[in-house]
Design a protein around this motif. Structure first.
Motif, PDB file in Angstrom:
ATOM      1  N   ASN A 157      90.772  -6.658  17.105  1.00  0.00           N
ATOM      2  CA  ASN A 157      90.162  -7.035  18.383  1.00  0.00           C
ATOM      3  C   ASN A 157      91.053  -6.726  19.577  1.00  0.00           C
ATOM      4  O   ASN A 157      90.580  -6.267  20.610  1.00  0.00           O
ATOM      5  N   ILE A 158      92.340  -6.992  19.436  1.00  0.00           N
ATOM      6  CA  ILE A 158      93.283  -6.798  20.538  1.00  0.00           C
ATOM      7  C   ILE A 158      94.566  -6.159  20.016  1.00  0.00           C
ATOM      8  O   ILE A 158      94.860  -6.194  18.819  1.00  0.00           O
ATOM      9  N   TYR A 159      95.334  -5.601  20.943  1.00  0.00           N
ATOM     10  CA  TYR A 159      96.668  -5.109  20.637  1.00  0.00           C
ATOM     11  C   TYR A 159      97.686  -6.188  21.002  1.00  0.00           C
ATOM     12  O   TYR A 159      97.543  -6.872  22.013  1.00  0.00           O
ATOM     13  N   HIS A 160      98.691  -6.342  20.160  1.00  0.00           N
ATOM     14  CA  HIS A 160      99.741  -7.326  20.432  1.00  0.00           C
ATOM     15  C   HIS A 160     101.095  -6.758  20.018  1.00  0.00           C
ATOM     16  O   HIS A 160     101.174  -5.789  19.251  1.00  0.00           O
ATOM     17  N   VAL A 161     102.156  -7.357  20.518  1.00  0.00           N
ATOM     18  CA  VAL A 161     103.501  -6.873  20.204  1.00  0.00           C
ATOM     19  C   VAL A 161     103.822  -7.160  18.742  1.00  0.00           C
ATOM     20  O   VAL A 161     103.218  -8.027  18.110  1.00  0.00           O
ATOM     21  N   SER A 162     104.792  -6.435  18.216  1.00  0.00           N
ATOM     22  CA  SER A 162     105.252  -6.692  16.856  1.00  0.00           C
ATOM     23  C   SER A 162     105.996  -8.024  16.824  1.00  0.00           C
ATOM     24  O   SER A 162     106.419  -8.547  17.860  1.00  0.00           O
ATOM     25  N   LYS A 163     106.168  -8.583  15.643  1.00  0.00           N
ATOM     26  CA  LYS A 163     106.873  -9.856  15.496  1.00  0.00           C
ATOM     27  C   LYS A 163     108.298  -9.756  16.029  1.00  0.00           C
ATOM     28  O   LYS A 163     108.824 -10.695  16.636  1.00  0.00           O
ATOM     29  N   GLU A 164     108.940  -8.592  15.801  1.00  0.00           N
ATOM     30  CA  GLU A 164     110.324  -8.415  16.256  1.00  0.00           C
ATOM     31  C   GLU A 164     110.425  -8.522  17.769  1.00  0.00           C
ATOM     32  O   GLU A 164     111.300  -9.222  18.306  1.00  0.00           O
ATOM     33  N   TYR A 165     109.521  -7.843  18.469  1.00  0.00           N
ATOM     34  CA  TYR A 165     109.580  -7.872  19.928  1.00  0.00           C
ATOM     35  C   TYR A 165     109.031  -9.176  20.499  1.00  0.00           C
ATOM     36  O   TYR A 165     109.433  -9.597  21.587  1.00  0.00           O
ATOM     37  N   GLU A 166     108.119  -9.817  19.778  1.00  0.00           N
ATOM     38  CA  GLU A 166     107.651 -11.138  20.216  1.00  0.00           C
ATOM     39  C   GLU A 166     108.826 -12.111  20.244  1.00  0.00           C
ATOM     40  O   GLU A 166     108.988 -12.890  21.191  1.00  0.00           O
ATOM     41  N   PHE A 167     109.652 -12.059  19.201  1.00  0.00           N
ATOM     42  CA  PHE A 167     110.834 -12.916  19.148  1.00  0.00           C
ATOM     43  C   PHE A 167     111.840 -12.546  20.231  1.00  0.00           C
ATOM     44  O   PHE A 167     112.335 -13.412  20.969  1.00  0.00           O
ATOM     45  N   LEU A 168     112.152 -11.257  20.348  1.00  0.00           N
ATOM     46  CA  LEU A 168     113.185 -10.824  21.285  1.00  0.00           C
ATOM     47  C   LEU A 168     112.802 -11.090  22.740  1.00  0.00           C
ATOM     48  O   LEU A 168     113.666 -11.427  23.557  1.00  0.00           O
ATOM     49  N   ASP A 169     111.534 -10.947  23.074  1.00  0.00           N
ATOM     50  CA  ASP A 169     111.105 -11.196  24.452  1.00  0.00           C
ATOM     51  C   ASP A 169     111.494 -12.601  24.893  1.00  0.00           C
ATOM     52  O   ASP A 169     111.993 -12.800  26.006  1.00  0.00           O
ATOM     53  N   LYS A 170     111.275 -13.581  24.032  1.00  0.00           N
ATOM     54  CA  LYS A 170     111.613 -14.968  24.349  1.00  0.00           C
ATOM     55  C   LYS A 170     113.103 -15.230  24.189  1.00  0.00           C
ATOM     56  O   LYS A 170     113.745 -15.824  25.060  1.00  0.00           O
ATOM     57  N   TYR A 171     113.659 -14.762  23.096  1.00  0.00           N
ATOM     58  CA  TYR A 171     115.051 -15.071  22.769  1.00  0.00           C
ATOM     59  C   TYR A 171     116.028 -14.509  23.797  1.00  0.00           C
ATOM     60  O   TYR A 171     116.966 -15.195  24.224  1.00  0.00           O
ATOM     61  N   LEU A 172     115.822 -13.261  24.204  1.00  0.00           N
ATOM     62  CA  LEU A 172     116.762 -12.630  25.130  1.00  0.00           C
ATOM     63  C   LEU A 172     116.774 -13.316  26.491  1.00  0.00           C
ATOM     64  O   LEU A 172     117.826 -13.441  27.122  1.00  0.00           O
ATOM     65  N   GLN A 173     115.606 -13.763  26.954  1.00  0.00           N
ATOM     66  CA  GLN A 173     115.560 -14.470  28.231  1.00  0.00           C
ATOM     67  C   GLN A 173     116.299 -15.802  28.148  1.00  0.00           C
ATOM     68  O   GLN A 173     117.049 -16.169  29.063  1.00  0.00           O
ATOM     69  N   ILE A 174     116.095 -16.526  27.052  1.00  0.00           N
ATOM     70  CA  ILE A 174     116.774 -17.809  26.874  1.00  0.00           C
ATOM     71  C   ILE A 174     118.278 -17.608  26.740  1.00  0.00           C
ATOM     72  O   ILE A 174     119.081 -18.350  27.309  1.00  0.00           O
ATOM     73  N   LYS A 175     118.666 -16.577  25.994  1.00  0.00           N
ATOM     74  CA  LYS A 175     120.089 -16.276  25.811  1.00  0.00           C
ATOM     75  C   LYS A 175     120.737 -15.888  27.133  1.00  0.00           C
ATOM     76  O   LYS A 175     121.867 -16.295  27.433  1.00  0.00           O
ATOM     77  N   PHE A 176     120.034 -15.111  27.940  1.00  0.00           N
ATOM     78  CA  PHE A 176     120.564 -14.683  29.233  1.00  0.00           C
ATOM     79  C   PHE A 176     120.839 -15.887  30.128  1.00  0.00           C
ATOM     80  O   PHE A 176     121.793 -15.904  30.907  1.00  0.00           O
ATOM     81  N   LEU A 177     120.007 -16.903  30.025  1.00  0.00           N
ATOM     82  CA  LEU A 177     120.165 -18.115  30.835  1.00  0.00           C
ATOM     83  C   LEU A 177     121.199 -19.075  30.262  1.00  0.00           C
ATOM     84  O   LEU A 177     121.521 -20.098  30.884  1.00  0.00           O
ATOM     85  N   GLY A 178     121.701 -18.767  29.068  1.00  0.00           N
ATOM     86  CA  GLY A 178     122.697 -19.640  28.447  1.00  0.00           C
ATOM     87  C   GLY A 178     122.108 -20.895  27.842  1.00  0.00           C
ATOM     88  O   GLY A 178     122.813 -21.898  27.658  1.00  0.00           O
ATOM     89  N   LYS A 179     120.814 -20.849  27.495  1.00  0.00           N
ATOM     90  CA  LYS A 179     120.138 -22.007  26.926  1.00  0.00           C
ATOM     91  C   LYS A 179     120.023 -21.869  25.404  1.00  0.00           C
ATOM     92  O   LYS A 179     120.178 -20.788  24.846  1.00  0.00           O
ATOM     93  N   ASP A 180     119.701 -22.989  24.760  1.00  0.00           N
ATOM     94  CA  ASP A 180     119.500 -22.986  23.310  1.00  0.00           C
ATOM     95  C   ASP A 180     118.078 -22.550  22.987  1.00  0.00           C
ATOM     96  O   ASP A 180     117.131 -22.900  23.691  1.00  0.00           O
ATOM     97  N   TYR A 181     117.955 -21.824  21.893  1.00  0.00           N
ATOM     98  CA  TYR A 181     116.639 -21.363  21.451  1.00  0.00           C
ATOM     99  C   TYR A 181     115.835 -22.558  20.936  1.00  0.00           C
ATOM    100  O   TYR A 181     116.307 -23.286  20.060  1.00  0.00           O
ATOM    101  N   PRO A 182     114.630 -22.797  21.475  1.00  0.00           N
ATOM    102  CA  PRO A 182     113.825 -23.962  21.065  1.00  0.00           C
ATOM    103  C   PRO A 182     113.503 -23.958  19.571  1.00  0.00           C
ATOM    104  O   PRO A 182     113.149 -22.924  19.003  1.00  0.00           O
ATOM    105  N   LYS A 183     113.611 -25.121  18.959  1.00  0.00           N
ATOM    106  CA  LYS A 183     113.369 -25.239  17.521  1.00  0.00           C
ATOM    107  C   LYS A 183     111.934 -24.902  17.146  1.00  0.00           C
ATOM    108  O   LYS A 183     111.671 -24.473  16.020  1.00  0.00           O
ATOM    109  N   LYS A 184     111.001 -25.107  18.084  1.00  0.00           N
ATOM    110  CA  LYS A 184     109.597 -24.875  17.746  1.00  0.00           C
ATOM    111  C   LYS A 184     109.305 -23.392  17.457  1.00  0.00           C
ATOM    112  O   LYS A 184     108.252 -23.067  16.910  1.00  0.00           O
ATOM    113  N   TYR A 185     110.240 -22.497  17.850  1.00  0.00           N
ATOM    114  CA  TYR A 185     110.058 -21.068  17.585  1.00  0.00           C
ATOM    115  C   TYR A 185     110.820 -20.604  16.341  1.00  0.00           C
ATOM    116  O   TYR A 185     110.887 -19.409  16.069  1.00  0.00           O
TER     117      TYR A 185
END
Length: 236
Positions: free
Chosen positions: A121-149
């Motif tokens: 039905n739709i196009y979506h990012v791969s699991k690897e890039y879905e993770f990295l999109d969120k993780y890299l932003q949080i890492k750049f800010l110096g925050k901890d990665y949320p456990k819910k992910y």
């Protein structure tokens, strides 16, 4: 099916035929079911500019009004609403042109779009890039990665594709090495990579970020109400 779900289905039918895009997260169930109400869509800016008017015409043709619109160097947000029987139906489309923070781009958009998947039905990012999109932003800010992910993190940590991506960007082979990297070292590696590989693009990103920041600071109008809080606190 709600009016917003009908609109969402028609928007994705339009995108499927007219653009190269990928939903960044919360794509399970789309377009019929939207679990988060706002939909984050990655698309190259030049493509979005070409289809924007037709997209707006489509939204209006479904008797929705665009009640709020936000534009920056990174994203264009369209908040769409339909009033019926004293009720209101809302859906928000966030069109991202890059994955960046403070003008520093984190992932190459072309690489992300080249690896997208189609669920029928739709196009979506791969699991690897879905993770990295969120993780890299949080890492750049110096925050901890949320456990819910953590579920997504565990799904991709042994992925060969994931290891190739982080090896190419940071020179490390696993997520533990990336997690142990200091915030300063992480930021330096990202910026150094960008300036080495695509210096003009990185400089352009920073200048556009600063221009938008100054413009929004001095020329805003109206007011905004914000709800802040940690993940899972009920902001939505």
């Amino acid at each position: 099916m709600s009016f917003s779900n009908i609109l969402t289905s028609k928007v994705f039918n339009f995108l499927n035929s007219n653009a190269t895009y990928a939903v960044l997260r919360n794509y399970e169930g789309l377009p019929e079911i939207n679990i988060s109400r706002d939909i984050d869509i990655l698309i190259e800016k030049k493509q979005y500019v070409k289809i924007e008017q037709k997209l707006i015409d489509l939204i209006i043709s479904e008797s929705f009004k665009i009640i709020s619109s936000y534009r920056s160097e990174k994203v264009i947000t369209l908040v769409c609403a339909k009033l019926y029987d004293s009720k209101i139906d809302l859906v928000q489309f966030d069109f991202f042109f890059n994955t960046s923070i403070f003008g520093v781009y984190l992932l190459n958009v072309k690489n992300v779009l080249d690896s997208r998947a189609y669920n029928g039905n739709i196009y979506h990012v791969s699991k690897e890039y879905e993770f990295l999109d969120k993780y890299l932003q949080i890492k750049f800010l110096g925050k901890d990665y949320p456990k819910k992910y953590n579920k997504l993190k565990n799904e991709i940590k042994d992925s060969i594709t994931f290891k190739k991506i982080i090896k190419n960007i940071f020179g490390v082979n696993n997520i533990s090495a990336l997690a142990n990297m200091s915030t300063f070292c992480f930021r330096f590696k990202i910026l150094f990579r960008n300036l080495k590989r695509e210096p003009f693009i990185q400089i352009k990103f920073i200048l556009e970020f600063l221009m938008n920041y100054v413009r929004n600071f001095f020329s805003y109008s109206g007011f905004s109400i914000g709800f802040s809080g940690p993940d899972g606190s009920g902001k939505t």
